[in-house]
Design a protein around this motif. Structure first.
Motif, short mmCIF file in Angstrom:
data_model
loop_
_atom_site.label_atom_id
_atom_site.label_comp_id
_atom_site.label_asym_id
_atom_site.label_seq_id
_atom_site.Cartn_x
_atom_site.Cartn_y
_atom_site.Cartn_z
N SER A 1 -2.46 -12.47 1.04
CA SER A 1 -1.91 -11.12 1.22
C SER A 1 -0.74 -10.90 0.28
O SER A 1 0.07 -11.81 0.05
N ASN B 1 -2.34 -1.61 1.46
CA ASN B 1 -1.39 -2.26 2.37
C ASN B 1 0.03 -2.09 1.86
O ASN B 1 0.27 -2.04 0.65
N PRO C 1 1.52 -6.71 4.19
CA PRO C 1 0.70 -7.51 5.12
C PRO C 1 1.27 -8.92 5.19
O PRO C 1 0.82 -9.82 4.46
N TRP D 1 -4.60 -8.76 10.24
CA TRP D 1 -3.26 -8.88 9.67
C TRP D 1 -2.29 -7.90 10.32
O TRP D 1 -2.69 -6.86 10.84
N GLU E 1 0.72 -5.37 9.60
CA GLU E 1 1.21 -4.53 8.51
C GLU E 1 2.60 -4.02 8.87
O GLU E 1 2.76 -3.30 9.86
#
Length: 883
Positions: free
Chosen positions: A170, A247, A250, A264, A266
């Protein structure tokens, strides 16, 4: 040996020949929190980030400053086993750690970090060999380098593998939120800094920032692209590594190893209010991707709440983005213009209460995605979690310090969630993983951001389905006093959750003479000194625990009290009240009147209420607000963190006349430039009166007399009426004695808490068979069964001669009784039989009560012969105790 285990041995049966439900009594029943134990492995870490539990029980974990550490399970020692030179400013550093799926054979680990003194600026994903408990820096294979802007925010960095050997990483959007008022940063002006437009990163199909990538590492240190990523290899203006894009930050991800689902957390934007010009307030998210997709940022947040296309030059809102057909027309975009449809978050929540998920509470937000548990994936250890948690997702929040488990439907949609270990303290959990033994390993960052925290650490949460250790509790009638000191010790609260266990007690009073095997012994200390009294509790299978309590003999604690001429539970209309502070101390021949601290404060409410009684420390309102607002995540009183210390702020503004007003404005509206380039976001969700108390506390660190208007220890105080039902008066006095007989000074504090005599029924102390309702803009209590009740504990009834209620009987025909001491105690008053009034919802009812004095537990009890249910309730909104 347990009977079940003995039976298996006698019959020669394998435990695996039985069904899981036979072996697991908690396959379908939620286990009590008492069956879980949080075991401390390591404490006082320096910004721990991610962990990996090895098959032998050792734990690898990283610290942001570049260190790789190993917790050795056999010795209990923690060793530094590697160190990288990392760029440590802003949110960069050593961020991500994962072991290779074949670690036991190849000894490979993967690290995601910001290399120091490397041009151009990149964050790097590399593979290293980890052999003989050492990181081999020379073995580094660089898989991927991501160009970044070293300016502010959102680096992400979590690494996970799926069951097919694919690596997920991420990455944050590398964009500052502050230039866009904490809404979505889409500033397209060409004369602006490089990191103010997230359409350049997370909205860009040709950039890896703001994405979670999926690649397949190869033995030679390269990688290939698995099928099913968002953009097939060769698609113009795209990166094939991208699995999900859109995103913001994340920060922690996880993979369901049974089905490949990607989860995940956020971390969302900071705006605390919806804006008609910009769009929705900030939300954090828990996301689920069953396949590749676009998840909205910077055009949408939460369940696809749309932002406006905003012209920063003209300060005009042009149009709302469409989640079905999002477009990126920014001149900073190097990718495709027409993006895939935006996917909604699984769970989303703002700073204030979430309409959809109110159980997630309120306050700061830092959502994290944890593991999905399957009991059969782990060895049959004594600490393995039960099957009740099969298929449940563990989520957690770094700021709110909670862990929840989430259940999904067969279609992987949200179903339910419940708090995990709600009474256990978690100090900013930052990563978690189940070990081979089926226990949950939790890494906690600790209170302060960018700091080595004493309350950080590595912990293991164990489950006990069989024999459990006892829990030992120790208390004493006195912990300080003059010699000789008689102390009545108590083991009340000591328990064992195995009902067949019998406990034995061993006391050592710490003076080399006194011992006892009684549960609640009495012992007299003849001589002054400081003693550690120890209680050891043992069950019949030999499991034992011990706890200690310090006893200081030779100095008695001072006695502090306030004679208050009015009611000691409520304030009423504006009136003067006579008061006098009293201090007595057995050893101090003369009380230093100037050393007595005394204050009366009106608190607007909105934070946890402060109880009454004797305390060792006097409550400082400003510090209390700072603690509860989470400000110490970025600022400490003495130790450097992200922002300046409160001590340094106090020094800087000491003696400046306008300092308080200036700092109050800074806290509420935000600002930058005074303590460096980093911008402090505004705190518009805090009440101004609370911020003023916070600033007064800070300025008073270097100027103890700042804002102090010392009250005389005897006099009249004018209580003023207030329409605020949550406002209360806090009356406090404290005194520290001079010490005696080798025992240091002792401090006592007295607190008196006066609340508004107009009470919301939902603010009661205790509830039985009632429900807190929120409907039609009202908060009220539903009495859902016959004889259900609410109580207000230890209430001063002096001067009260009537009680006024605002209620709605609904379809229930009944009455409310007011009883003292218990639901069936002395009848103090009662309504008549009441029933619904057509066309009127809530209406007032007055109860005449007999004059009484002193403190009582007051119960409001529903008496009815009507049918009562959760759908057919008697409802109570407010209660007024009147004179």
């Amino acid at each position: 040996m347990r009977i079940a285990a003995l039976a298996f041995a006698v019959l020669g049966m394998s435990v695996w020949s039985c069904s899981q439900k036979d072996l697991d009594p908690f396959a379908d029943i939620k286990p009590d929190e008492s069956r879980f134990t949080k075991v401390t492995l390591v404490e006082k870490l320096n910004e721990p980030m991610e962990l990996e539990v090895l098959d032998n029980g050792d734990v690898l974990f990283i610290e942001r400053a570049g260190k790789l550490k190993l917790y050795d399970a056999s010795s209990g020692q923690t060793l530094v086993v590697g160190e990288l030179n990392v760029y440590l400013e802003h949110e960069d550093g050593l961020l991500g750690l994962a072991k290779d799926p074949n670690f036991e054979q190849n000894h490979w680990i993967y690290l995601y970090y910001a290399p120091l003194d490397y041009q151009p600026d990149v964050n790097r994903l590399s593979r290293f060999e980890f052999k003989e408990n050492l990181l081999d820096l020379a073995s580094e294979k660089i898989l991927l380098e991501v160009p970044v802007f070293r300016g502010c925010c959102h680096s992400g960095g979590s690494i996970e593998f799926d069951s097919n050997g694919n690596l997920f990483l991420s990455m944050g959007d590398d964009t500052t939120p502050f230039e866009s008022d904490n809404y979505n940063p889409i500033d397209e002006r060409q004369d602006r800094p490089a990191n103010v437009d997230a359409q350049k990163t997370s909205g860009n199909s040709n950039d890896l920032r703001g994405t979670i990538i999926r690649i397949t590492p190869q033995p030679d240190g390269t990688y290939t692209i698995p099928e099913g990523n968002l953009f097939p290899p060769g698609t113009p203006n795209t990166r094939p590594e991208i699995y999900v894009m859109g995103n913001r930050n994340p920060f922690r991800i996880s993979i369901d190893q049974h089905n490949g689902n990607l989860f995940w957390g956020e971390v969302g934007p900071d705006a605390s209010r919806d804006s008609l010009k910009r769009g929705p307030k900030g939300h954090d998210e828990i996301n689920l991707a069953r396949e590749a997709g676009f998840f909205g940022w910077p055009y949408f947040v939460g369940n696809n709440k749309p932002y406006w296309k905003y012209d920063f030059e003209k300060q005009e809102s042009l149009f709302e983005f469409d989640p079905a057909a999002p477009i990126n027309t920014s001149p900073n975009n190097t990718g495709i213009e027409n993006l895939p449809p935006a996917q909604s978050a699984l769970i989303w929540y703002p700073y204030d209460e979430s309409v959809e998920f109110p159980m997630l509470e309120t306050g700061g937000r830092n959502a994290m995605g944890g593991p999905v548990y399957y009991r059969e994936d782990f060895e049959a250890s004594d600490v393995r979690f039960p099957g009740y948690y099969n298929g449940k997702l563990f989520i957690y929040d770094w700021m709110r310090n909670w862990i929840f488990t989430v259940s999904l439907t067969e279609n992987f949609e949200y179903d339910t969630m419940e708090r995990f270990m709600p009474s256990t303290v978690f100090d900013k959990p930052v990563d978690m993983q189940f070990g081979k033994d089926g226990a949950l390993y939790v890494l906690e960052y600790g209170t302060y951001w960018r700091a080595q925290n004493d309350d950080s650490g590595l912990y293991r949460i164990e489950f006990a389905a069989g024999n459990r250790k006892p829990i030992a509790k120790i208390s004493a009638s006195e912990t300080t006093g003059a010699a000789p000191l008689e102390v009545v010790f108590s083991s009340e609260g000591t328990l064992d959750f195995d009902p067949q266990d019998q406990l034995t007690f061993e006391w050592d009073f710490g003076d080399g003479r006194g011992k006892s095997t009684e549960p609640n012994p009495t012992y007299t200390y003849p001589n002054p000194g400081t003693y550690s009294a120890k209680l050891m509790v043992k069950d019949q299978e030999g499991e034992q625990v011990e706890t200690t309590l310090e006893i200081r003999v030779g100095n008695s604690r001072p006695e502090v009290s306030v004679d208050w001429g009015g009611n000691k539970s409520f304030y009423f209309d504006t009136e003067p009240i006579a008061y006098q502070v009293h201090v007595e101390d057995a050893e101090d021949s003369e009380i230093n009147q100037s050393a007595i601290q005394f204050s009366i404060d009106f608190v607007e409410g909105g934070y946890d209420l402060i109880g009454t009684g004797h305390q060792e420390e006097q409550v400082v309102l400003g510090e209390n607000y700072i603690n509860q607002a989470g400000c110490k995540a970025c600022h400490a009183i003495e130790n450097e963190s992200v922002g300046p210390t409160y001590r340094n702020v106090s020094k800087k503004y000491k003696g400046q006349v306008e300092a308080k007003a200036y700092l109050v404005n800074k806290v509420i509206n935000g600002g930058s430039g005074v303590w460096g380039e980093r911008l402090m976001p505004g705190h518009t969700h805090l009440e101004k009166e609370q911020v003023e108390e916070m600033v007064s506390f800070i300025l008073g660190l270097e100027d103890p007399d700042f804002g102090q208007d010392r009250l005389p220890l005897k006099g009249m105080y004018e209580i003023k009426s207030s329409e605020n039902p949550d406002g209360y008066y806090l009356i406090q006095a404290s005194y520290e004695d001079q010490g005696a007989n080798g025992i240091g000074p002792l401090k006592s504090s007295y607190q008196l808490f006066l609340r508004n005599h107009h009470l919301m029924a939902v603010s009661a102390s205790r509830f039985e068979n009632t429900a807190k309702a929120n409907a039609d803009g009202k908060n009220f209590i539903r009495f859902t069964e016959k004889n259900s009740w609410i109580s207000f504990d230890q209430t001063d009834l002096s001067g009260i001669n009537k009680v006024r209620l605002l209620l709605n009987p609904g379809n229930v025909k009944g009455k409310l009784e007011v009883r003292l001491g218990s639901p069936d105690g002395e009848l103090w008053g009662s309504t008549e039989i009441l029933e619904k009034k057509e066309g009127i919802a809530f209406f007032p009812v007055q109860i005449k009560v007999n004059p009484i004095s002193g403190f009582k537990d007051v119960y409001f009890v529903l008496r009815t012969d009507s049918g009562v249910s959760i759908w057919n309730t008697f409802n109570l909104e407010t209660i007024s105790f009147e004179r």
